[in-house]
Each structure stands twice: as structure tokens, then as C-alpha cells.
Design an enzyme around this catalytic site. Structure first.
Site, PDB file in Angstrom:
ATOM      1  N   CYS A 120       0.848  -0.917   0.251  1.00 19.24           N
ATOM      2  CA  CYS A 120      -0.089  -0.281  -0.006  1.00 19.24           C
ATOM      3  C   CYS A 120       0.758   1.474   0.057  1.00 19.24           C
ATOM      4  CB  CYS A 120      -0.780   0.117   1.337  1.00 19.24           C
ATOM      5  SG  CYS A 120      -1.580  -1.621   1.315  1.00 19.24           S
ATOM      6  N   HIS A 244      -2.758   7.120   2.766  1.00 20.38           N
ATOM      7  CA  HIS A 244      -3.354   5.869   2.181  1.00 20.38           C
ATOM      8  C   HIS A 244      -4.817   5.351   2.817  1.00 20.38           C
ATOM      9  CE1 HIS A 244      -4.197   1.742   0.940  1.00 20.38           C
ATOM     10  NE2 HIS A 244      -3.742   1.849   2.034  1.00 20.38           N
ATOM     11  N   ASN A 278     -10.650  -0.028   0.802  1.00 20.33           N
ATOM     12  CA  ASN A 278      -8.448   0.111   0.192  1.00 20.33           C
ATOM     13  C   ASN A 278      -8.636  -0.544  -0.634  1.00 20.33           C
ATOM     14  OD1 ASN A 278      -6.237  -0.196   0.835  1.00 20.33           O
ATOM     15  ND2 ASN A 278      -6.252  -0.584   3.314  1.00 20.33           N
TER      16      ASN A 278
HETATM   17  C1  LIG Z   1      -9.255  -5.589  11.061  1.00 14.04           C
HETATM   18  C2  LIG Z   1     -10.266  -4.185  12.136  1.00 14.04           C
HETATM   19  C3  LIG Z   1     -11.548  -3.211  11.179  1.00 14.04           C
HETATM   20  C4  LIG Z   1     -11.347  -5.101  13.052  1.00 14.04           C
HETATM   21  O1  LIG Z   1     -11.705  -4.105  13.844  1.00 14.04           O
HETATM   22  P1  LIG Z   1     -10.919  -4.219  14.986  1.00 14.04           P
HETATM   23  O2  LIG Z   1     -11.781  -3.482  16.227  1.00 14.04           O
HETATM   24  O3  LIG Z   1      -9.640  -4.288  15.617  1.00 14.04           O
HETATM   25  O4  LIG Z   1     -11.597  -5.877  15.663  1.00 14.04           O
HETATM   26  P2  LIG Z   1     -11.584  -7.011  15.956  1.00 14.04           P
HETATM   27  O5  LIG Z   1     -10.674  -8.208  16.180  1.00 14.04           O
HETATM   28  O6  LIG Z   1     -10.760  -6.168  17.475  1.00 14.04           O
HETATM   29  O7  LIG Z   1     -12.926  -7.482  16.930  1.00 14.04           O
HETATM   30  C5  LIG Z   1     -13.910  -6.408  17.820  1.00 14.04           C
HETATM   31  C6  LIG Z   1     -15.076  -7.520  18.107  1.00 14.04           C
HETATM   32  O8  LIG Z   1     -15.232  -7.185  16.459  1.00 14.04           O
HETATM   33  C7  LIG Z   1     -16.101  -8.003  16.321  1.00 14.04           C
HETATM   34  N1  LIG Z   1     -16.000  -7.962  14.870  1.00 14.04           N
HETATM   35  C8  LIG Z   1     -14.610  -8.611  14.145  1.00 14.04           C
HETATM   36  N2  LIG Z   1     -14.424  -8.119  12.952  1.00 14.04           N
HETATM   37  C9  LIG Z   1     -15.757  -7.695  12.350  1.00 14.04           C
HETATM   38  C10 LIG Z   1     -17.142  -7.419  11.032  1.00 14.04           C
HETATM   39  N3  LIG Z   1     -16.365  -7.401   9.938  1.00 14.04           N
HETATM   40  N4  LIG Z   1     -17.944  -7.246  11.968  1.00 14.04           N
HETATM   41  C11 LIG Z   1     -18.764  -7.269  13.069  1.00 14.04           C
HETATM   42  N5  LIG Z   1     -18.126  -7.350  13.472  1.00 14.04           N
HETATM   43  C12 LIG Z   1     -16.918  -7.926  13.390  1.00 14.04           C
HETATM   44  C13 LIG Z   1     -15.266  -9.150  17.116  1.00 14.04           C
HETATM   45  O9  LIG Z   1     -15.219 -10.417  16.876  1.00 14.04           O
HETATM   46  C14 LIG Z   1     -15.145  -8.901  17.931  1.00 14.04           C
HETATM   47  O10 LIG Z   1     -16.519  -8.880  18.615  1.00 14.04           O
HETATM   48  P3  LIG Z   1     -16.398  -9.447  20.801  1.00 14.04           P
HETATM   49  O11 LIG Z   1     -15.452  -7.907  21.721  1.00 14.04           O
HETATM   50  O12 LIG Z   1     -17.429  -9.352  20.895  1.00 14.04           O
HETATM   51  O13 LIG Z   1     -15.557 -10.397  20.920  1.00 14.04           O
HETATM   52  C15 LIG Z   1      -9.586  -3.707  12.155  1.00 14.04           C
HETATM   53  O14 LIG Z   1      -8.107  -3.661  13.164  1.00 14.04           O
HETATM   54  C16 LIG Z   1      -8.513  -2.265  11.038  1.00 14.04           C
HETATM   55  O15 LIG Z   1      -8.938  -1.968  10.309  1.00 14.04           O
HETATM   56  N6  LIG Z   1      -6.798  -2.937  10.996  1.00 14.04           N
HETATM   57  C17 LIG Z   1      -6.365  -2.077  10.420  1.00 14.04           C
HETATM   58  C18 LIG Z   1      -6.313  -2.772   9.083  1.00 14.04           C
HETATM   59  C19 LIG Z   1      -6.062  -1.910   7.589  1.00 14.04           C
HETATM   60  O16 LIG Z   1      -6.096  -0.617   7.331  1.00 14.04           O
HETATM   61  N7  LIG Z   1      -5.282  -2.981   6.814  1.00 14.04           N
HETATM   62  C20 LIG Z   1      -4.729  -2.580   6.037  1.00 14.04           C
HETATM   63  C21 LIG Z   1      -3.283  -2.290   6.135  1.00 14.04           C
HETATM   64  S1  LIG Z   1      -2.302  -1.657   4.633  1.00 14.04           S
END
Ligand SMILES: CC(C)(COP(=O)(O)OP(=O)(O)OC[C@H]1O[C@@H](n2cnc3c(N)ncnc32)[C@H](O)[C@@H]1OP(=O)(O)O)[C@@H](O)C(=O)NCCC(=O)NCCS
Length: 322
Positions: A120, A244, A278
């Protein structure tokens, strides 16, 4: 003594272009095939809808359209360009590269053409290389394209990734200039963190979402500030910030850190992810192209761009928008 090439003092961006597939995929569409919801995606990621390419539409196809659009925006013909750099991290076929056939399909015959993979961060890496090629006299004008078909490498029912990634292409034309229009690139990598984003079983992207989020929200604003400093500017000089488009919360966190460092409240901050998702190396030129079309970026605006992603890789620079 050897003779130097046709060196010039400065390079600038002459035009931008982009393209997106036709198919719009909403959060509700995704919630029909995986355990997620419109509200969760909007709150955690900031995406409302994204575009997915058709089965027979490749990153190469999108690169041709975005590149041609950038040339038209610059008022140039294919024959005015001699080098094509294509940033991409989703190609499933390493040989041949994308850049050579893309150059040929655009009509840039005999171009120096190569792919560049910095995930990215790819567009900012490629832009840095392009500016130096022009300044050093190796190239006259360079077409820089970021093009990705992420739906080829994302498990369609993996709710950690399928809600984030999307398809598209963005491009910019770089050429010589009297005044500097592209600041020094500040770039690097954190290869010790490579396990945070990678292709599992060489098939689908895996990422440790929370760790990536933490890295991006703490490490990227300082890179952006270094890019400003390298260009001899202050945070208050920035008219437009285009990080980004990984996650709207990451974008907002970077903007907040910059404002804390002195960036203006009226600094325009890219939020193209809301309707584009993204798109990896395509996200920055695509966001700028959309923002120019919407009148949110004007010619001459001091625009700070910063890319980051798998590798982990990062790169940022200041550009003056055409
Ligand atoms: C991937 C991402 C959206 C996940 O969000 P998060 O807040 O970290 O989510 P978590 O994995 O900690 O999960 C939090 C809760 O949401 C739930 N959850 C995870 N993904 C979910 C989805 N797509 N829809 C609904 N619920 C979801 C989980 O089960 C968890 O539930 P719980 O609290 O009951 O256990 C986030 O971490 C993110 O955006 N990270 C950066 C990714 C990125 O930008 N990558 C590209 C880099 S170039």
C-alpha cells in the site's frame, strides 16, 4: 570523464487519473454472506461502499484506463512518456510484469517499464523513483500507476479483510519543472513486522488487524512530519492531507497528530475510503483524482501524501497539485 544525462533541477506532477470497476458493493451486500453489519463496518472502518471488479476485469485493464486518464489530464500524448512504473501487490502472475503490456496498450511504445511492489506504500515509492528518474535525466516523463485487484487475493467470506479491500487504479504523470513540485521522499520499512500482513498459503491476505492499526496510528504521522521537514515546510503549510486510505479511523488519527503538531483545522483530509474502500497502491492517486474532480483540491495546493502497508513499508512526500 563520463557525461551526465539530461539532468533537470526539479520534477512535478502534470496530471492525475483513476478508474473504478462498475460494481458497487454495499455493507449490506457483505452482511448477506458473512457475519457483519453496516453499522459495525461504518463505525470501525468508515467504509459505506466499495467497488469490486468483474471476473474478466484485471488490474492490468484498470491500469490502462487510469494511465490514459492521467495522460489526458496532463494534456499529453502517449508518445510524450518514456517510462512506466506500475505499483502493484496483487498480481498472481510474476512473469511478465504488468508495466510493459500496460505501456504498450496505452500506446507508449518502447517504454522503460517495470513493476514495483511496496504494497500500500507502492504509489509513494514509485512517485519517489519517478521524480528522481526525471531529475537525474534517465527519463523525460514518467507515468506512475497504482493498480490493484484485491478481490483476487481476499477470501470473500473473511470478515477481517473482505470488508476493507476493494479494486481500482490511480495514476499520475511526472515531468520536468522549473519549480520543485515533488518533495524528497521519506521512505523505509519494518521487515521485522512482516508477519502482520502476508499471503496465507499463497492464496489469501491475512492480517493482524489490531497490530496493524496500532502501528499505523502511531508510526505514520511521524513519517508524514519528516516528509514535510524534508521539503522545508511546516505542518501549517499543508492544504491537503492524503494518507493511504486503509481505514477512516487511521486517516483521522494521522490528521489529529498533524493538527497537534500545528496543521490547520481547515486542512482538507482525504476520506475517499468511504466510497472506494482500501485499494492499496491505487488509493492515494485515486483519492486525489476524486478530490480534484469534486473541487476539494485546487491547483497549487500543498498536498502531503503518505502510504503504508505490508512489508511493513512506508513512504511519504509533499506534492504540489497540478
Ligand atoms: C480489521 C479491523 C477493522 C478489525 O477491527 P477491530 O476493532 O480491531 O476488531 P477486532 O478483531 O478487535 O474485533 C472486535 C470485535 O468485533 C468483531 N468483529 C470483527 N470483525 C468484524 C466484522 N467484520 N463485522 C462485525 N464484527 C466484527 C469481533 O468478533 C470482536 O467481537 P467481540 O468484541 O464480541 O469479541 C481493524 O483492526 C483494522 O482496521 N485494522 C487495520 C487494518 C488495515 O488498515 N489494514 C490495511 C493496512 S494497509
Amino acid at each position: 570523464m563520463l557525461r551526465l544525462g539530461n539532468t533537470v533541477n526539479a520534477a512535478r506532477i502534470l496530471g492525475f487519473g483513476s478508474t473504478q470497476p462498475e460494481q458497487v458493493v454495499t455493507n449490506d451486500d457483505l452482511s448477506k454472506i458473512m457475519d457483519t453489519s453496516d453499522q459495525w463496518i461504518r463505525e470501525r472502518v468508515g467504509i459505506v461502499e466499495r467497488r469490486f471488479a468483474a471476473k474478466d476485469e484485471s488490474a492490468e485493464d484498470m491500469a490502462v484506463v487510469a494511465g490514459s486518464n492521467a495522460l489526458a489530464d496532463a494534456g499529453l500524448e502517449p508518445s510524450d512518456v518514456d517510462t512506466v512504473i506500475l505499483a502493484n501487490c496483487t498480481s498472481m502472475v510474476p512473469i511478465p510484469n504488468y508495466a510493459a503490456p500496460v505501456a504498450d496498450r496505452i500506446g507508449i511504445k518502447g517504454a522503460a517499464a517495470f513493476d514495483l511492489n511496496a504494497a500500500c506504500a507502492g504509489f509513494c515509492y514509485a512517485l519517489g523513483v519517478a521524480a528522481d528518474l526525471v531529475r537525474g535525466g534517465s527519463s523525460g516523463r514518467v507515468l506512475v500507476i497504482g493498480a490493484e485487484k484485491l478481490t483476487d487475493v481476499v477470501d470473500p467470506v473473511d470478515r477481517a479483510n473482505a470488508i476493507i479491500f476493494a479494486d481500482g487504479a490511480g495514476a499520475a504523470v511526472v515531468g520536468p519543472s522549473d519549480e520543485p513540485g515533488i518533495g524528497p521522499v521519506v521512505w523505509g520499512s519494518a521487515g521485522d513486522l512482516v508477519d502482520l500482513i502476508y499471503m496465507r498459503d499463497e492464496k489469501y491476505i491475512f492480517q493482524e488487524g489490531q497490530s496493524v492499526f496500532r502501528w499505523a496510528t502511531t508510526q505514520i504521522a511521524p513519517i508524514a512530519l519528516r516528509a514535510l521537514d524534508a521539503a522545508g515546510l511546516q505542518p501549517s503549510d499543508v492544504d491537503v492531507l492524503v494518507p493511504h486510505q486503509a481505514n477512516l479511523r487511521i486517516v483521522e488519527a494521522i490528521a489529529k497528530r498533524l493538527r497537534k503538531a500545528g496543521a490547520r483545522e481547515d486542512m482538507v483530509v482525504a476520506d475517499d475510503i468511504v466510497h472506494s474502500g482500501n485499494t492499496s497502491s491505487a488509493s492515494i492517486p485515486m483519492a486525489i483524482d476524486h478530490m480534484r474532480a469534486a473541487g476539494r483540491i485546487r491547483s497549487g495546493d500543498v498536498t502531503l501524501i503518505v502510504g503504508f502497508g505490508a512489508g511493513l513499508s512506508y513512504a511519504g512526500q509533499v506534492v504540489i497539485c497540478p
